[in-house]
Design an enzyme around this catalytic site. Sequence first.
Site, PDB file in Angstrom:
ATOM      1  N   LYS A 188       8.320 -18.080  -9.254  1.00 47.49           N
ATOM      2  CA  LYS A 188       7.672 -16.979  -9.963  1.00 47.49           C
ATOM      3  C   LYS A 188       6.525 -17.498 -10.833  1.00 47.49           C
ATOM      4  CE  LYS A 188       8.593 -13.275 -13.151  1.00 47.49           C
ATOM      5  NZ  LYS A 188       9.464 -12.777 -14.198  1.00 47.49           N
ATOM      6  N   PRO A 193      -3.519 -11.413  10.765  1.00 48.28           N
ATOM      7  CA  PRO A 193      -3.817 -11.092  12.162  1.00 48.28           C
ATOM      8  C   PRO A 193      -3.893  -9.581  12.330  1.00 48.28           C
ATOM      9  CG  PRO A 193      -1.513 -11.723  11.918  1.00 48.28           C
ATOM     10  CD  PRO A 193      -2.180 -11.978  10.585  1.00 48.28           C
ATOM     11  N   ASP A 194      -4.723  -9.132  13.256  1.00 51.43           N
ATOM     12  CA  ASP A 194      -4.814  -7.699  13.544  1.00 51.43           C
ATOM     13  C   ASP A 194      -3.927  -7.420  14.759  1.00 51.43           C
ATOM     14  OD1 ASP A 194      -5.656  -5.140  14.596  1.00 51.43           O
ATOM     15  OD2 ASP A 194      -7.299  -5.272  13.150  1.00 51.43           O
ATOM     16  N   ILE A 195      -2.846  -6.696  14.525  1.00 51.81           N
ATOM     17  CA  ILE A 195      -1.858  -6.468  15.586  1.00 51.81           C
ATOM     18  C   ILE A 195      -2.448  -5.597  16.685  1.00 51.81           C
ATOM     19  CG2 ILE A 195       0.434  -5.490  16.059  1.00 51.81           C
ATOM     20  CD1 ILE A 195       0.692  -6.150  12.804  1.00 51.81           C
ATOM     21  N   ASN A 253       0.850  -1.193   0.000  1.00 54.20           N
ATOM     22  CA  ASN A 253       0.000   0.000   0.000  1.00 54.20           C
ATOM     23  C   ASN A 253       0.880   1.235   0.000  1.00 54.20           C
ATOM     24  OD1 ASN A 253       0.472   0.876   2.863  1.00 54.20           O
ATOM     25  ND2 ASN A 253      -0.339  -1.187   3.221  1.00 54.20           N
ATOM     26  N   LYS A 290     -14.165   1.797  15.222  1.00 55.04           N
ATOM     27  CA  LYS A 290     -12.913   1.027  15.176  1.00 55.04           C
ATOM     28  C   LYS A 290     -12.288   0.929  16.557  1.00 55.04           C
ATOM     29  CE  LYS A 290     -10.914   1.197  11.388  1.00 55.04           C
ATOM     30  NZ  LYS A 290     -10.331   1.764  10.179  1.00 55.04           N
TER      31      LYS A 290
END
Length: 398
Positions: free
Chosen positions: A288, A305-307, A210, A340
């Site tokens: 590849k 996973p959400d840290i 990103n 959130k």
Amino acid sequence: MNTGKSVLLIIGGGVAAYKALLLIRLLKTAGVGVRAVLTAGGAQFVTPLSVGALSGEKVFTDLFDLTDEAEMGHIQLSRAADLVVVAPATADLMAKMAAGLADDLATTLLLATDKDVLIAPAMNVRMWDHAATQANLATLRARGVTVVGPDEGDMACGEYGPGRLAEPEAIFAAIEAALAPRLSDLAGKRIVVTSGPTHEPIDPVRYIANRSSGKQGQAVASALAARGAEVVLVSGPVRLVAPAGVETRKIETAREMLDATLAALPADAVVCAAAVADYRVDGAAEHKLKKADGAGRSLTLVENPDILATVSALPEGQRPRLVVGFAAETQEVIAYAQAKRTRKGCDWIVANDVSQGVFGGDENAVTLIDAKGAEDWPRMGKDAVAEKLAGRIAAALA
Ligand code: C5P
């Protein structure tokens, strides 16, 4: 707040010079003394009379006579303030500063000062983009000059782009941060900061990533370290130089970031500023991937996973006292960020609207959200956001 502090404000020439008057008002209201210097160009746009009326002090110009020189020499004038501010800083002033020229009062003061310097550039977009101005900017930054703005938008000359003077509130916030006493109120505290993007491999040469630059996270790590905290920065791949005074642990994927973050505990606080990929490719290819002519290709994604949520959910005794997340939203920023905060179980969320070119830029307009409510901060540099946040963290951990 900064009562007893003072700035030397050099007002360069430009249509935006009127904003310097608003800046003087903000500073005076906050109890900061302002002694102003008008360049010859600056005096074409605002008068010494209006500047003097607002600052409540004598205004210095090139007509500064021998009596003044006897009362207050150039050197003294350049060093009496706590901070030197140039707003607006024209392309010409920046060039003279970079070259060390001293052919008028303002540039003489800038060369003679031993104080920190903060500039708020304003000029035509082509002048700003010119390689000469950009080289001067890099020189000034490398010397430690703080740069606020410029903003992007419609310009008085009819063009559009970067070059507008930053808003007085943003310049004021940067001055406030620069004048803040050097504190050691985080001495003895250990804080883990996650930063940058993650790279999730598709095959050995391709990955999902990103646009996170890591600037905000690194600024937070530096600001915490500047206040004496022991900081571990868990950083995804970024193009920035690792900050000084901070232990940086480099990782690539979300799972590595989680492992490195948990390994860095126990800590007093964790700040999750990383832009973690929500998904990774299920079974990344070992070799590849080859193009199959004419055929499409699908990737199966599985959740990472959400840290932030994992650290927030640690049992008492292991959970850091303060867990701070960031939320990058493009719409209904506060409502989504509030939701959130509750969902992830963290204490604070620093919410920002990334529809306004925050990624990769040097500025950020954030809202700090905690259990009690939301507080909007004015648009300011990422460094200033970091310092303000570090101050709040210090207060919370005190
Ligand atoms: O859900 P969203 O990605 O918008 O949440 C942002 C916050 O959660 C940030 O603080 C980010 O660092 C953190 N986060 C995380 N691990 C993830 C996803 C987000 O720590 N897998």
